[in-house]
Design a protein around this motif. Sequence first.
Motif, PDB file in Angstrom:
ATOM      1  N   CYS A  86     -25.103 -22.072   3.676  1.00  0.00           N
ATOM      2  CA  CYS A  86     -24.822 -23.406   4.235  1.00  0.00           C
ATOM      3  C   CYS A  86     -23.403 -23.474   4.795  1.00  0.00           C
ATOM      4  O   CYS A  86     -23.174 -24.064   5.863  1.00  0.00           O
ATOM      5  N   SER A  90     -30.422 -28.671   3.105  1.00  0.00           N
ATOM      6  CA  SER A  90     -30.513 -27.416   2.376  1.00  0.00           C
ATOM      7  C   SER A  90     -31.695 -27.399   1.416  1.00  0.00           C
ATOM      8  O   SER A  90     -31.915 -28.352   0.664  1.00  0.00           O
ATOM      9  N   ALA A  92     -23.689 -29.225   3.338  1.00  0.00           N
ATOM     10  CA  ALA A  92     -25.042 -29.756   3.500  1.00  0.00           C
ATOM     11  C   ALA A  92     -24.994 -31.277   3.528  1.00  0.00           C
ATOM     12  O   ALA A  92     -24.279 -31.911   2.741  1.00  0.00           O
ATOM     13  N   ASP A 128     -24.142 -26.105  -2.335  1.00  0.00           N
ATOM     14  CA  ASP A 128     -24.563 -26.427  -0.971  1.00  0.00           C
ATOM     15  C   ASP A 128     -23.886 -27.694  -0.458  1.00  0.00           C
ATOM     16  O   ASP A 128     -23.540 -27.789   0.722  1.00  0.00           O
ATOM     17  N   ALA A 174     -31.928 -26.540  -1.470  1.00  0.00           N
ATOM     18  CA  ALA A 174     -30.889 -26.220  -2.452  1.00  0.00           C
ATOM     19  C   ALA A 174     -31.468 -25.670  -3.748  1.00  0.00           C
ATOM     20  O   ALA A 174     -30.892 -24.771  -4.363  1.00  0.00           O
TER      21      ALA A 174
END
Length: 338
Positions: A179, A198, A256, A251, A200
């Motif tokens: 990211c 993301s 993100a 992230d 994630a």
Amino acid sequence: MSQPPLAAYPALRLRRLRQADWIRRLVRETVLTPGDLIWSMVVHEGEGRVPVGSMPGVERLSVAEAAKAAVEARSLGIPAIAVFPHIDGARKDALGSAAADPDGLVARAVKAMKDAAPEVGVMCDVALDPFTDHGHDGVLEEGRILNDATIERLVEQGLMQARAGADILAPSDMMDGRCGVLRRELESAGLQDVMIMSYAAKYASAFYGPYREAIGSGKLGTGSVDNPGDKKTYQMDPANSEEALREVALDIAEGADMVMVKPGMPYLDIVRRVVETFSMPTFAFQVSGEYAMIMAAAQNGWLDEERSILESLGAFKRAGAAGIITYFAPRAARLLGA
């Protein structure tokens, strides 16, 4: 004679608020609308629509059909579409080279959808698995997925998608640091308005099987040392919860704008924890296996199809999700508008 069970509490009747539809609607805590849905859609190189056997009701769409679907999404009030490609096997290689093709399927589908319905957001999956002949999400070397070499490929792919008109890039590969690199390169390229959602907390789940059929993903576990049988070295262990919070935190720190938990229903506890911990827009992906289970049970008469669809989607909202990526999006939007 013994006292009735409510004699000591004559006012305690919670069923009063359930006795009619109008009062149930007034006191409802969670409301699902078409605006909560992202339509998960598979596109292909050919013409027309091709049914996906393991996902009744889901079809691969040509570029022209994807453009029509974007117009449909607009009319149904669905805010965005998530695009996933089915790539001809002849175009696949070990490095997923076709992933960054500016004239490839994804670029053409994105452009067609944005031309047809510019008000509808388009989200692109940033991952190599639809394009690799081994079916993994990254660059393989002696059975290992190479983290940094994969990120280089992903950035090329993401920049291509952004230049084609994608509004959201959704890295789903689970490489460490992707990211941050992607955000840096978007900024450097003057694409600072492109958002990152993301993946994630993406788990090494058994619920992805029908999706691999839908996109024609390479077969995992061929027995070769160069093709591991699963994705457990880079996707998360389903047993872990605290690790998901660490993944999300990284992230977010890397830039993100939104985060996602995948799969969805088996991980509602993770959705809730992420929402409560970070207060970030958090999405859940109702993946292909979840879709297939509901549809298979409904077609066998074991579940009420329409009620099951809406109840399953409502569970994500109740857990705190800002929205849901789902193959049910157009069907659910019609049901909600009925």
